[in-house]
Design a protein around this motif. Structure first.
Motif, PDB file in Angstrom:
ATOM      1  N   LYS A  92       0.857  -1.168   0.000  1.00 26.52           N
ATOM      2  CA  LYS A  92       0.000   0.000   0.000  1.00 26.52           C
ATOM      3  C   LYS A  92       0.898   1.224   0.000  1.00 26.52           C
ATOM      4  O   LYS A  92       1.658   1.434   0.936  1.00 26.52           O
ATOM      5  CB  LYS A  92      -0.902   0.015   1.225  1.00 26.52           C
ATOM      6  CG  LYS A  92      -1.865   1.180   1.257  1.00 26.52           C
ATOM      7  CD  LYS A  92      -2.726   1.145   2.506  1.00 26.52           C
ATOM      8  CE  LYS A  92      -3.661   2.332   2.538  1.00 26.52           C
ATOM      9  NZ  LYS A  92      -4.459   2.361   3.776  1.00 26.52           N
ATOM     10  N   LEU A 100      -3.659   9.713  -0.586  1.00 30.57           N
ATOM     11  CA  LEU A 100      -4.409   8.466  -0.490  1.00 30.57           C
ATOM     12  C   LEU A 100      -3.541   7.312  -0.955  1.00 30.57           C
ATOM     13  O   LEU A 100      -2.806   7.421  -1.934  1.00 30.57           O
ATOM     14  CB  LEU A 100      -5.670   8.554  -1.353  1.00 30.57           C
ATOM     15  CG  LEU A 100      -6.710   9.566  -0.892  1.00 30.57           C
ATOM     16  CD1 LEU A 100      -7.856   9.628  -1.890  1.00 30.57           C
ATOM     17  CD2 LEU A 100      -7.227   9.233   0.483  1.00 30.57           C
ATOM     18  N   GLY A 101      -3.634   6.192  -0.242  1.00 30.05           N
ATOM     19  CA  GLY A 101      -2.869   5.016  -0.633  1.00 30.05           C
ATOM     20  C   GLY A 101      -3.710   4.036  -1.395  1.00 30.05           C
ATOM     21  O   GLY A 101      -4.910   3.950  -1.187  1.00 30.05           O
ATOM     22  N   ARG A 102      -3.082   3.330  -2.309  1.00 29.28           N
ATOM     23  CA  ARG A 102      -3.774   2.222  -2.943  1.00 29.28           C
ATOM     24  C   ARG A 102      -2.794   1.072  -3.088  1.00 29.28           C
ATOM     25  O   ARG A 102      -1.614   1.217  -2.811  1.00 29.28           O
ATOM     26  CB  ARG A 102      -4.380   2.638  -4.274  1.00 29.28           C
ATOM     27  CG  ARG A 102      -3.391   3.081  -5.346  1.00 29.28           C
ATOM     28  CD  ARG A 102      -4.170   3.458  -6.597  1.00 29.28           C
ATOM     29  NE  ARG A 102      -3.327   3.945  -7.667  1.00 29.28           N
ATOM     30  CZ  ARG A 102      -2.762   3.169  -8.573  1.00 29.28           C
ATOM     31  NH1 ARG A 102      -2.939   1.862  -8.529  1.00 29.28           N
ATOM     32  NH2 ARG A 102      -2.017   3.675  -9.529  1.00 29.28           N
ATOM     33  N   LEU A 103      -3.307  -0.059  -3.495  1.00 31.80           N
ATOM     34  CA  LEU A 103      -2.494  -1.266  -3.510  1.00 31.80           C
ATOM     35  C   LEU A 103      -1.807  -1.465  -4.855  1.00 31.80           C
ATOM     36  O   LEU A 103      -2.403  -1.238  -5.903  1.00 31.80           O
ATOM     37  CB  LEU A 103      -3.356  -2.489  -3.202  1.00 31.80           C
ATOM     38  CG  LEU A 103      -4.053  -2.528  -1.854  1.00 31.80           C
ATOM     39  CD1 LEU A 103      -4.628  -3.899  -1.585  1.00 31.80           C
ATOM     40  CD2 LEU A 103      -3.127  -2.107  -0.742  1.00 31.80           C
TER      41      LEU A 103
ATOM     42  N   TYR B  33     -12.472  -0.240  -7.385  1.00 30.31           N
ATOM     43  CA  TYR B  33     -11.371  -0.422  -8.335  1.00 30.31           C
ATOM     44  C   TYR B  33     -11.780  -1.422  -9.427  1.00 30.31           C
ATOM     45  O   TYR B  33     -12.567  -2.338  -9.162  1.00 30.31           O
ATOM     46  CB  TYR B  33     -10.143  -1.009  -7.618  1.00 30.31           C
ATOM     47  CG  TYR B  33      -9.782  -0.329  -6.318  1.00 30.31           C
ATOM     48  CD1 TYR B  33     -10.419  -0.683  -5.137  1.00 30.31           C
ATOM     49  CD2 TYR B  33      -8.801   0.652  -6.277  1.00 30.31           C
ATOM     50  CE1 TYR B  33     -10.089  -0.070  -3.932  1.00 30.31           C
ATOM     51  CE2 TYR B  33      -8.463   1.267  -5.079  1.00 30.31           C
ATOM     52  CZ  TYR B  33      -9.113   0.904  -3.913  1.00 30.31           C
ATOM     53  OH  TYR B  33      -8.780   1.522  -2.726  1.00 30.31           O
ATOM     54  N   TYR B  35      -9.688  -4.001 -12.038  1.00 28.98           N
ATOM     55  CA  TYR B  35      -8.426  -4.586 -12.465  1.00 28.98           C
ATOM     56  C   TYR B  35      -8.684  -5.534 -13.637  1.00 28.98           C
ATOM     57  O   TYR B  35      -9.754  -6.109 -13.756  1.00 28.98           O
ATOM     58  CB  TYR B  35      -7.807  -5.431 -11.345  1.00 28.98           C
ATOM     59  CG  TYR B  35      -7.376  -4.688 -10.114  1.00 28.98           C
ATOM     60  CD1 TYR B  35      -8.245  -4.504  -9.048  1.00 28.98           C
ATOM     61  CD2 TYR B  35      -6.079  -4.201  -9.992  1.00 28.98           C
ATOM     62  CE1 TYR B  35      -7.842  -3.840  -7.896  1.00 28.98           C
ATOM     63  CE2 TYR B  35      -5.656  -3.543  -8.842  1.00 28.98           C
ATOM     64  CZ  TYR B  35      -6.549  -3.373  -7.801  1.00 28.98           C
ATOM     65  OH  TYR B  35      -6.134  -2.721  -6.657  1.00 28.98           O
ATOM     66  N   ASN B  50     -12.143   6.921  -5.548  1.00 24.43           N
ATOM     67  CA  ASN B  50     -11.932   7.051  -4.113  1.00 24.43           C
ATOM     68  C   ASN B  50     -13.224   7.343  -3.363  1.00 24.43           C
ATOM     69  O   ASN B  50     -13.318   7.069  -2.163  1.00 24.43           O
ATOM     70  CB  ASN B  50     -10.904   8.139  -3.824  1.00 24.43           C
ATOM     71  CG  ASN B  50      -9.489   7.698  -4.161  1.00 24.43           C
ATOM     72  OD1 ASN B  50      -9.140   6.542  -3.962  1.00 24.43           O
ATOM     73  ND2 ASN B  50      -8.690   8.602  -4.688  1.00 24.43           N
ATOM     74  N   GLY B  96     -10.964   2.682   1.599  1.00 25.68           N
ATOM     75  CA  GLY B  96      -9.968   3.687   1.282  1.00 25.68           C
ATOM     76  C   GLY B  96      -8.838   3.617   2.268  1.00 25.68           C
ATOM     77  O   GLY B  96      -8.239   2.564   2.467  1.00 25.68           O
ATOM     78  N   ASP B  97      -8.543   4.707   2.914  1.00 20.87           N
ATOM     79  CA  ASP B  97      -7.426   4.756   3.831  1.00 20.87           C
ATOM     80  C   ASP B  97      -7.783   4.321   5.232  1.00 20.87           C
ATOM     81  O   ASP B  97      -6.946   4.315   6.121  1.00 20.87           O
ATOM     82  CB  ASP B  97      -6.860   6.176   3.882  1.00 20.87           C
ATOM     83  CG  ASP B  97      -5.653   6.294   2.969  1.00 20.87           C
ATOM     84  OD1 ASP B  97      -5.006   7.346   2.987  1.00 20.87           O
ATOM     85  OD2 ASP B  97      -5.360   5.333   2.252  1.00 20.87           O
ATOM     86  N   GLY B 100      -6.567  -0.905   7.608  1.00 23.94           N
ATOM     87  CA  GLY B 100      -5.539  -1.527   6.790  1.00 23.94           C
ATOM     88  C   GLY B 100      -5.758  -1.371   5.310  1.00 23.94           C
ATOM     89  O   GLY B 100      -4.895  -1.731   4.520  1.00 23.94           O
ATOM     90  N   GLY B 101      -6.911  -0.843   4.922  1.00 20.20           N
ATOM     91  CA  GLY B 101      -7.177  -0.632   3.507  1.00 20.20           C
ATOM     92  C   GLY B 101      -7.348  -1.910   2.729  1.00 20.20           C
ATOM     93  O   GLY B 101      -7.102  -1.944   1.530  1.00 20.20           O
ATOM     94  N   GLN B 103      -8.604  -4.685   0.432  1.00 16.77           N
ATOM     95  CA  GLN B 103      -9.510  -4.679  -0.704  1.00 16.77           C
ATOM     96  C   GLN B 103     -10.259  -5.996  -0.767  1.00 16.77           C
ATOM     97  O   GLN B 103      -9.678  -7.064  -0.603  1.00 16.77           O
ATOM     98  CB  GLN B 103      -8.743  -4.453  -2.005  1.00 16.77           C
ATOM     99  CG  GLN B 103      -8.211  -3.037  -2.131  1.00 16.77           C
ATOM    100  CD  GLN B 103      -7.635  -2.733  -3.495  1.00 16.77           C
ATOM    101  OE1 GLN B 103      -7.812  -3.477  -4.447  1.00 16.77           O
ATOM    102  NE2 GLN B 103      -6.933  -1.615  -3.577  1.00 16.77           N
TER     103      GLN B 103
END
Lengths: 115, 114
Positions: A92, A100-103, B33, B35, B50, B96-97, B100-101, B103
Motif C-alpha cells: 500500500k 491516499l494510498g492504494r495497492l 477499483y 483490475y 476514491n 480507502g485509507d 488496513g485498507g 480490498q
C-alpha cells in the motif's frame, strides 16, 4: 524498481513448508499484504502486516518483513494440497501528489502442492 | 451479505461492440477499483474511484471508461471492444485509507473479444 517482484512458480511436497518471497518498492509503504487466489475465483486477503512489525504469525502462516531490504515473505507450514493457489504480494503506497494510498500487486506466485 | 457482485460471469463479444461490466458492493465502501488479470502479468489497475462522484485512471485506462454515480455501483465500459481486451476483470472495494485498507474482490468477469 517500480514493480512489486515475486517469483512466478513454487512447487512443494505436501507436509513441507512453503516460502514465497516478494520484493516491494517503497520503504514508506504502510501495509504489506498477501492475497490468495484459487482457480476461477477472485482474490482473498490471507494476511497483512503493518510496516512497524518484523513478523506476524497466524496459525500456519508466518509473515516476515525486512524493511531495510524491502523484502516480504510468506511461510506456510505443513503445506496441504488445498494450499495450491496463486499468491499475490501487495504494498500500500500513496500515488504521486496524493495522500491516499492504494495497492500495488506483484504478478503472483503459483504454488503447486503435490502429494 | 453479498459483498461484491459482478455481472456477467462471462461474455464473448465481437470486436467493435460496446460492453458494460457491472459491479455492485453492499459494504458502503468509499473506494472501488477495476483490475484486469492476464497470464504472467498479474493484476493491473484500469480505473479507480476514491469516493462517489470521483474517478481516476490506473495503469491501463485506454479503451475503458467508468462512472461512480453512487457509493454502491461502479460500472466499467468498453466503448469499442478489441481482442487485446480479452481478459478476466475484477472489481474490488475498500474503505480507502481507513484501517488496513484491505480490498475485497468480486468473483470476476471473463471477457473474450473475437
Amino acid at each position: 524498481g517500480e514493480d512489486v517482484e515475486q517469483s512466478l512458480f513454487l512447487s512443494v511436497r505436501e507436509g513441507d513448508s512453503s516460502v514465497i518471497n516478494c520484493t516491494y518498492t517503497d520503504s514508506s509503504s504502510t501495509y504489506l499484504y498477501w492475497y490468495k487466489q484459487e482457480p476461477g475465483a477472485g482474490l482473498q486477503l490471507l494476511t497483512y502486516i503493518f510496516s512497524n512489525m518484523d513478523m506476524k504469525q497466524d496459525q500456519r502462516l508466518t509473515v516476515l518483513l525486512n524493511k531495510k531490504d524491502k523484502h516480504l515473505s510468506l511461510r506456510i507450514a505443513d503445506t496441504q494440497t488445498g494450499d495450491s493457489a496463486i499468491y499475490f504480494c501487495a504494498e500500500k503506497r500513496a500515488d504521486r501528489g496524493s495522500t491516499l494510498g492504494r495497492l500495488y500487486f506483484g504478478r503472483g506466485t503459483q504454488l503447486t502442492v503435490w502429494p | 451479505i453479498a459483498g461484491i457482485t459482478q455481472a456477467p460471469t462471462s461474455q464473448i463479444l465481437a470486436a467493435g461492440r460496446r460492453m458494460t461490466l457491472r459491479c455492485t458492493q453492499d459494504m458502503r465502501h468509499n473506494a472501488m477499483y477495476w483490475y484486469r488479470q492476464d497470464l504472467g502479468l498479474g493484476l493491473r489497475l484500469i480505473h479507480y474511484s476514491n469516493t462517489a462522484g470521483t474517478t481516476g485512471k490506473g495503469e491501463v485506462p485506454d479503451g475503458y471508461s467508468v462512472s461512480r454515480a453512487n457509493t454502491d455501483d461502479f460500472p466499467l465500459t468498453l466503448a469499442s471492444a478489441v481482442p487485446s481486451q480479452t481478459s478476466v476483470y475484477f472489481c474490488a472495494s475498500s474503505d480507502g485509507d481507513f484501517g488496513g485498507g484491505e480490498q475485497f474482490f468480486g468473483p470476476g468477469t471473463r471477457l473474450t473479444v473475437l
